[in-house]
Structure formats: structure tokens, C-alpha cells
Scaffold this motif. Structure first.
Motif, mmCIF file in Angstrom:
data_model
loop_
_atom_site.group_PDB
_atom_site.id
_atom_site.type_symbol
_atom_site.label_atom_id
_atom_site.label_comp_id
_atom_site.label_asym_id
_atom_site.label_seq_id
_atom_site.Cartn_x
_atom_site.Cartn_y
_atom_site.Cartn_z
ATOM 1 N N ARG A 160 53.122 50.525 28.316
ATOM 2 C CA ARG A 160 54.561 50.308 28.460
ATOM 3 C C ARG A 160 55.239 50.461 27.094
ATOM 4 O O ARG A 160 55.543 49.482 26.418
ATOM 5 N N ARG A 169 52.649 40.085 28.104
ATOM 6 C CA ARG A 169 51.329 40.613 28.384
ATOM 7 C C ARG A 169 50.544 39.634 29.252
ATOM 8 O O ARG A 169 49.883 40.022 30.190
ATOM 9 N N LYS A 187 51.640 39.879 32.706
ATOM 10 C CA LYS A 187 51.409 41.159 33.372
ATOM 11 C C LYS A 187 49.924 41.409 33.534
ATOM 12 O O LYS A 187 49.301 42.135 32.763
ATOM 13 N N GLU A 240 46.927 42.265 36.643
ATOM 14 C CA GLU A 240 46.840 42.712 38.027
ATOM 15 C C GLU A 240 45.540 42.239 38.637
ATOM 16 O O GLU A 240 44.533 42.093 37.943
#
Ligand code: GH3
Ligand code: MG
Ligand code: MG
Length: 408
Positions: A346, A361, A364, A366
């Protein structure tokens, strides 16, 4: 690579070297009618090895074999005067340094085939080594050769070996580099390079006895050939991305199952979505993560990559009831895993202040889930194919039941 597997792999070069050791006296006793075999046997082995390498397009092995062939040819052509002439001393010292260097370099570079620009570059390096050696001989650079023979350490430890300390150091370094490449990449070919360095070292050490030299150069070529075949076998039966055994191995294993076994089909949930959002590279990362978990599934289960984002786990000798707890543990472990997304993905975030970026971070990450369908062999499902079909149906139920679950 497990320690046990590493030892098993090392048994191959060790076995060839041991065989060579016992072959030396046999070769020495060959009758005069077989003198040709004595002189050309090593070339025959190298030529066969080179043919196999060319067929399998393993350029790295081709260049390693060329190195061995040049060493062997030099012996016949140049070294017959017991290392007394300036020319023989020069060629011998050059071989002791350049050959291990070549093996080490080959273990570090990528496989790029033989007949192309990369191959030409590699051939160029070997040619330069030969030209450099020839130049020292013809220009009479005695100081250079004597410098190569000057001891690095003042010790009598290596006095019995004709190899200069400089060459011994190169051989040791070559062994370390090839061995490290093998540990890091796990390719049998890199282990083969290490074995070839060792065989080469023993051959050079035995330069005074032609049979020792020939047998160990041939042993080096044989080690490389076996390594290449092992590598090819691995490519056929291992999935490259995940390192799991492939569908081909699953098919073979299924032919050999007994009367009691359980098969689970594992499918990553909404994986197309994941790929579309985060890209294929991250998708591959997820598949590797899932595969690592699968490889460690308990209960005697063995995992295979069935294809795409689908995996199969075989439980030989186990019924569904015994397998399910392990599959549940696996499902949970995968669901709990958080894959941190890298900031590099990003760029718009790159200039924001550090604390904020760190917080971003952390937020974010997954995760993915898997759905699992499982079935066991019984009188109605008597073949592995039928059991797989049933497991697939169960998987369908798991998907429809809301995913992230085990269904039977
Ligand atoms: P469902 O929960 O129903 O299983 O949804 P899904 O999106 O996982 O199902 P589908 O079978 O439609 O999609 C599978 C996707 O897996 C398609 C493809 O993008 C992805 N895929 C298959 N093989 C690979 C691979 O080797 N690498 C990556 N990154 N993606 C793969
Ligand atoms: Mg699928
Ligand atoms: Mg899927």
C-alpha cells in the motif's frame, strides 16, 4: 527438511564414495585387455551423466560435469610427470581452486538450462579459467604458481597431500557453500554438488594413482546423475508451490490402501474473492500457510495438494470418528491464523507517520477459513474414488452450512 530425511539424502553420495573406495583396487587389477576401460571409464560415466542432464535440461549439472571432464582430461594430458614440471604444477593448482569454485557457484545460481545466453555465460567462465591457466603456463608466470603453493598456515598437517593448502581451503569452502545451498533450498542437486566437490577432492588427493583419480572423478559424475534423478522424481511427485505431495502421489497411494481408511477433502473458502482483493501473490502465500498446517495434521493423516485451492487428507487405517477431531483442530488452526499484510502493498501509506502506520498494519491482517468434507470406506463406498466423491458431497454440505466447518 527433517533431520532424518537429510541423513537419508546424504546416504546417496556417501554410498557412492564408499563404493568408489572399494572399486579402486578392482580397477587397479584390471587385465591389460581392459586397459581401455581404465583410461576411458570415467569419460563413459561423464558422457552418460551429461546425456541425462541434457535430456532433463539441467544446465547446472552439465557445467559441473564439464568441470569434472576437464579435470580428468588435464590429468591424462598434463599431469603424468608426478607434478614436477612447472606446467603440471600450474594446471594442478588451478584445478584445485577453480573446480570447487565452479561447484560452489553452480550451487548458488538458478537453473537456466544449457543452450542459451545463460549457458554461454557459464561456459565462458569455464573457458576463462582455462585461458587464465594456459596464460600462466605459456607466459611462464612462475611466481603466480609458486604463490598458489605457498602455505597459508605454517603446519605439517597437510604435508602428505599433493593439494596445496590454497586448494584445500577452496575445496573446504566449496563443500560449505554447496552444503549450505542444499540446507537452504533442499534440492538434491545442491547436495550432489557437495558430493562432487568431495569426490573431486579425493581424486586430486590421489593424483599419483591413476585408478584413484579415475574412479573418484567417475564417482563425482555418478553422484551428480543420481542427484539429478532424485530432483526429477521430486518434481514429479511434489507440488512446487506448497511442497506437499502432488495428486500423482495421491493416486499411487490410493491404489495401495487397505480396507479401512478415511478421506477428507479440504477447500479454501471464498478464495477467488481473496485473490481478487489481494492479488495472486498473497493468495499463494495463503496456500503455503494452509499447506504447512495440513502437513502437520495429527492422527496419522497425510496431506496432498489435490489441485488449485483444494487439498486431500488421507487417514489410512482410521475411521471417520478418529479423523474428525484432528480435522477440527486443523480447521481451527487455519481460521486463527492471521496473515499480516505488508506495508509495501500500500504505497499510499508509505509517508504517513510511524505510529499511525504501525497501528494500521496491526489492524490490516487477513485470515482465511477452510471447509472440510470427510468420508470413510465402507461396503457401499468400496473404492477410493467413491470415498472421495462422498467426501466431496460432504464438503458441499459444509459450504452450504456456512463454510469454516467439517462435515461428514
Ligand atoms: P468457495 O468458498 O465456494 O470454495 O469459493 P472459492 O472462491 O474458493 O471457489 P472457486 O473454486 O470458485 O475458486 C477457486 C479459486 O482459487 C480460483 C483461483 O482464483 C484460486 N486458485 C486456484 N489455484 C490457485 C493458486 O495456485 N494460486 C492462487 N493464488 N490462487 C489459486
Ligand atoms: Mg474449489
Ligand atoms: Mg474454494
Amino acid at each position: 527438511m527433517t533431520f532424518g530425511r537429510a541423513l537419508l539424502n546424504m546416504a546417496v553420495p556417501a554410498g557412492v564414495l564408499a563404493g568408489a573406495y572399494f572399486l579402486v583396487p578392482v580397477v587397479a587389477e584390471l587385465p591389460a585387455s581392459l586397459a581401455g576401460l581404465k583410461a576411458y571409464g570415467a569419460y563413459i560415466v561423464i558422457a552418460l551423466a551429461a546425456s541425462v542432464s541434457l535430456i532433463f535440461r539441467r544446465g547446472r549439472v552439465v557445467w559441473a560435469l564439464l568441470t569434472l571432464a576437464l579435470a580428468y582430461a588435464s590429468h591424462g594430458a598434463l599431469l603424468n610427470d608426478a607434478l614436477e614440471s612447472f606446467r603440471a604444477r600450474t594446471v594442478f593448482a588451478a584445478l584445485c581452486v577453480f573446480a570447487p569454485f565452479n561447484f560452489a557457484a553452480l550451487s548458488l545460481i538458478e537453473e537456466r538450462g544449457t543452450f542459451n545466453l545463460h549457458g554461454a555465460q557459464r561456459l565462458g567462465v569455464i573457458a576463462l579459467e582455462a585461458i587464465f591457466t594456459g596464460w600462466i603456463v605459456f607466459a611462464g608466470k612462475i611466481e603466480t604458481t609458486e604463490w598458489a603453493y605457498s602455505p597459508l598456515y605454517d603446519t605439517t598437517l597437510f604435508a602428505a597431500s599433493p593439494i596445496p593448502q590454497f586448494g584445500l581451503a577452496a575445496i573446504a569452502l566449496g563443500l560449505v557453500v554447496c552444503g549450505t545451498a542444499w540446507c537452504l533450498k533442499g534440492s538434491p542437486i545442491d547436495l550432489g554438488f557437495a558430493g562432487a566437490v568431495l569426490a573431486f577432492g579425493i581424486a586430486m588427493n590421489g593424483i599419483a594413482l591413476p585408478q584413484v583419480f579415475a574412479v573418484f572423478i567417475a564417482a563425482g559424475a555418478l553422484i551428480l546423475t543420481i542427484a539429478l534423478l532424485q530432483d526429477t522424481f521430486r518434481m514429479a511427485f511434489r507440488d512446487e508451490l506448497t511442497g506437499l505431495p502432488s495428486r500423482r502421489e495421491l493416486n499411487e497411494r490410493m491404489m495401495a490402501l487397505g480396507r479401512r481408511y478415511t478421506i477428507a477433502m479440504v477447500d479454501v473458502d471464498r478464495f477467488k474473492n481473496f485473490n481478487d482483493t489481494h492479488g495472486h501473490a498473497l493468495g499463494d502465500q495463503i496456500l503455503k500457510m494452509v499447506a504447512r498446517r495440513l502437513a502437520e495434521v495429527g492422527g496419522g493423516g497425510k496431506a496432498y495438494r489435490y489441485g488449485g485451492e483444494e487439498f486431500t487428507v488421507l487417514f489410512p487405517g482410521k475411521g471417520v470418528d478418529a479423523a474428525v477431531p484432528h480435522l477440527e483442530a486443523l480447521r481451527k488452526e487455519i481460521a486463527d491464523y492471521k496473515l499480516a499484510l505488508r506495508a509495501a502493498a500500500r504505497p499510499e501509506q508509505a509517508h504517513s507517520d510511524k505510529r499511525q502506520r504501525g497501528a494500521f498494519r496491526a489492524a490490516k491482517s487477513e485470515s482465511v477459513t477452510v471447509s472440510i468434507g470427510v468420508a470413510q470406506r465402507n461396503d457401499k463406498l468400496a473404492t477410493p474414488e467413491a470415498v472421495i466423491k462422498a467426501a466431496d458431497k460432504a464438503l458441499y454440505r459444509a459450504k452450504h452450512g456456512g463454510r469454516n466447518q467439517v462435515s461428514r
